[in-house]
Scaffold this active site. Structure first.
Site, PDB file in Angstrom:
ATOM      1  N   TYR A   1       1.448  -1.315   0.080  1.00 32.93           N
ATOM      2  CA  TYR A   1      -0.078  -0.464   0.154  1.00 32.93           C
ATOM      3  C   TYR A   1       0.759   1.069   0.552  1.00 32.93           C
ATOM      4  O   TYR A   1       1.953   1.171   0.415  1.00 32.93           O
ATOM      5  CB  TYR A   1      -1.220  -0.296   1.166  1.00 32.93           C
TER       6      TYR A   1
ATOM      7  N   HIS B   1      -6.448   0.447  -2.201  1.00 31.78           N
ATOM      8  CA  HIS B   1      -6.433   0.096  -2.313  1.00 31.78           C
ATOM      9  C   HIS B   1      -5.424  -0.597  -3.041  1.00 31.78           C
ATOM     10  O   HIS B   1      -4.122   0.298  -3.576  1.00 31.78           O
ATOM     11  CB  HIS B   1      -7.080  -0.913  -3.003  1.00 31.78           C
TER      12      HIS B   1
ATOM     13  N   LYS C   1      -5.211  -7.264  -8.928  1.00 35.79           N
ATOM     14  CA  LYS C   1      -3.500  -6.938  -8.198  1.00 35.79           C
ATOM     15  C   LYS C   1      -2.146  -7.513  -9.164  1.00 35.79           C
ATOM     16  O   LYS C   1      -2.125  -8.441  -9.315  1.00 35.79           O
ATOM     17  CB  LYS C   1      -3.317  -6.914  -6.682  1.00 35.79           C
TER      18      LYS C   1
END
Lengths: 301, 108
Positions: A218, A226, A259
């Site tokens: 992060y 996110h 991701k």
């Protein structure tokens, strides 16, 4: 690929969270935070932060009853007089609605009418409301701020911003913390290497449990976003020869949660002596980003 | 176990969560009623740390032990165990584990 030797000297910019933390450290003679070791939970209970919010200071810690920043009391007890509707109640109502729809659909047998079901009792909603929660807890905040061992050691070792006490209120030295953490956490030295590496680059690595990875990166800042990167730590001891099936599986999960998969290799000299944190200075880190590309869909930007 | 209990009671706000110590398993199992399910349905929740290993043999042993303790999902049989996998930062991930194939329509 760049091979980056450790330890990496931390640099700060006037606007970085590190600068804020360094400033508070240099103006006081003692570490600014204190916590208690919770060995059975493999964590440190952060108790005193002297009005410095650990989450605002670099996304350190996690509320034990929250998904990130500790907000349990403000979400529950503090809303007793406001007739607030909780997400948990909405979930129960949504399930009830879905169950009613299934019961009304004649083509699909419902659980209550199934001959294999032994229950003839109706579903019952049993969820506490805010007032009952407040009475049960006597208005106390049951939430704790917990640091995992990587965060805790980084604050102790790299920033000298935390002092950890054992349950008998005895302060623990850096070497003692290293020894305890290494005994409780498999491959602690290896994973801490990666944690320290990304912290020094300005990222805040958090536990990647929910995504099946070691860390999720992060970017600390005023607005929490996110995490964009999911990191898997690899070394001779851990997943050194990951097969293609596992790689596809990892990449699929990361893609579904939006991701990017990062394979982070830690190269250690042999023989390895991980008895003390000084071993970190001889470790090197390589990172590889895996991103699937489908030629027929032309997704490459 | 404490963290899982608090998660179910204070965060999920479930009313019926009963700790049941299991000496043979060196653990405490939680017998919980999931809201909006039939009143006699229960989840048998087994807390486990993410660093603890779990094998298929161990899972079979758990089913045997918990059945021997008369823990059931519907008053008659134990068809699934719910693992509460907790990590050091207090994140808990829940998984249902079934003993073999189950007809989806028969599930509570």
């Amino acid at each position: 690929m760049d091979i980056k030797p450790l330890p990496i000297h931390l640099t700060t910019s006037p606007r970085s969270w590190l600068d804020r933390l360094f400033h508070s450290i240099t103006t006081t003679s003692k570490p600014c935070w204190s916590g208690t070791l919770v060995e059975f939970g493999s964590c440190v209970w952060l108790q005193h932060t002297h009005d410095i919010d650990p989450f605002e200071s670099g996304l350190f810690g996690k509320g034990s009853l929250s998904r990130a920043q500790p907000t349990w009391k403000s979400r529950t007890i503090d809303k007793v007089d406001k007739n607030a509707v909780f997400l948990e109640h909405i979930t129960v109502e949504r399930r009830k609605l879905k169950r009613n729809q299934e019961n009304n659909n004649p083509s699909s047998p419902s659980p209550s009418s199934s001959p294999s079901s032994s229950s003839t009792s109706l579903p019952e909603t049993r969820v506490w409301n805010a007032k009952e929660i407040k009475e049960m807890t006597h208005g106390q905040d049951y939430e704790q701020v917990l640091l995992d061992f990587y965060e805790a050691f980084f604050l102790v070792f790299a920033l000298d911003a935390l002092i950890i006490y054992d349950p008998f209120q005895k302060p623990l030295s850096i070497d003692t913390c290293w020894s305890i953490f290494s005994n409780h956490t498999p491959h602690f030295a290896t994973r801490y290497t990666v944690y320290h590496y990304y912290r020094s680059l300005g990222w805040a690595p958090k536990q990647g449990t929910k995504f099946g990875v070691d860390f999720v990166l992060y970017r600390p800042g005023r607005k929490h976003h996110h995490g964009d990167f999911a990191v898997v730590v690899m070394t001779e001891d851990i997943d050194a020869t990951m097969d293609w099936k596992e790689l596809h599986r990892l990449n699929r999960v990361c893609t579904q949660v939006k991701k990017t998969l990062v394979l982070c290799y830690v190269i250690k000299p042999s023989p390895q002596n991980e008895q003390r944190p000084q071993c970190l200075s001889s470790y090197q880190v390589q990172e590889v980003i895996w991103k699937r590309w489908s030629p027929e869909r032309n997704r490459e930007k | 176990m404490r963290q899982v209990y608090l998660d179910l009671v204070l965060v999920k706000m479930w009313k019926q969560v009963e700790p049941i110590p299991m000496n043979t398993l060196e653990n405490t199992v939680l017998l919980a009623h999931e809201p909006d399910t039939p009143t006699d349905h229960r989840l048998v929740i087994f807390p486990i740390h993410q660093d603890d290993a779990l094998s298929t043999a161990r899972i079979s042993q758990l089913f045997t032990t918990l059945r021997g303790a008369n823990l059931t999902n519907d008053g008659e049989q134990l068809s699934k165990i719910t693992f509460a996998i907790h990590s050091p930062d207090s994140t808990i991930v829940y998984y249902h584990v079934y003993k073999g194939f189950n007809n989806k329509k028969e599930q509570p």
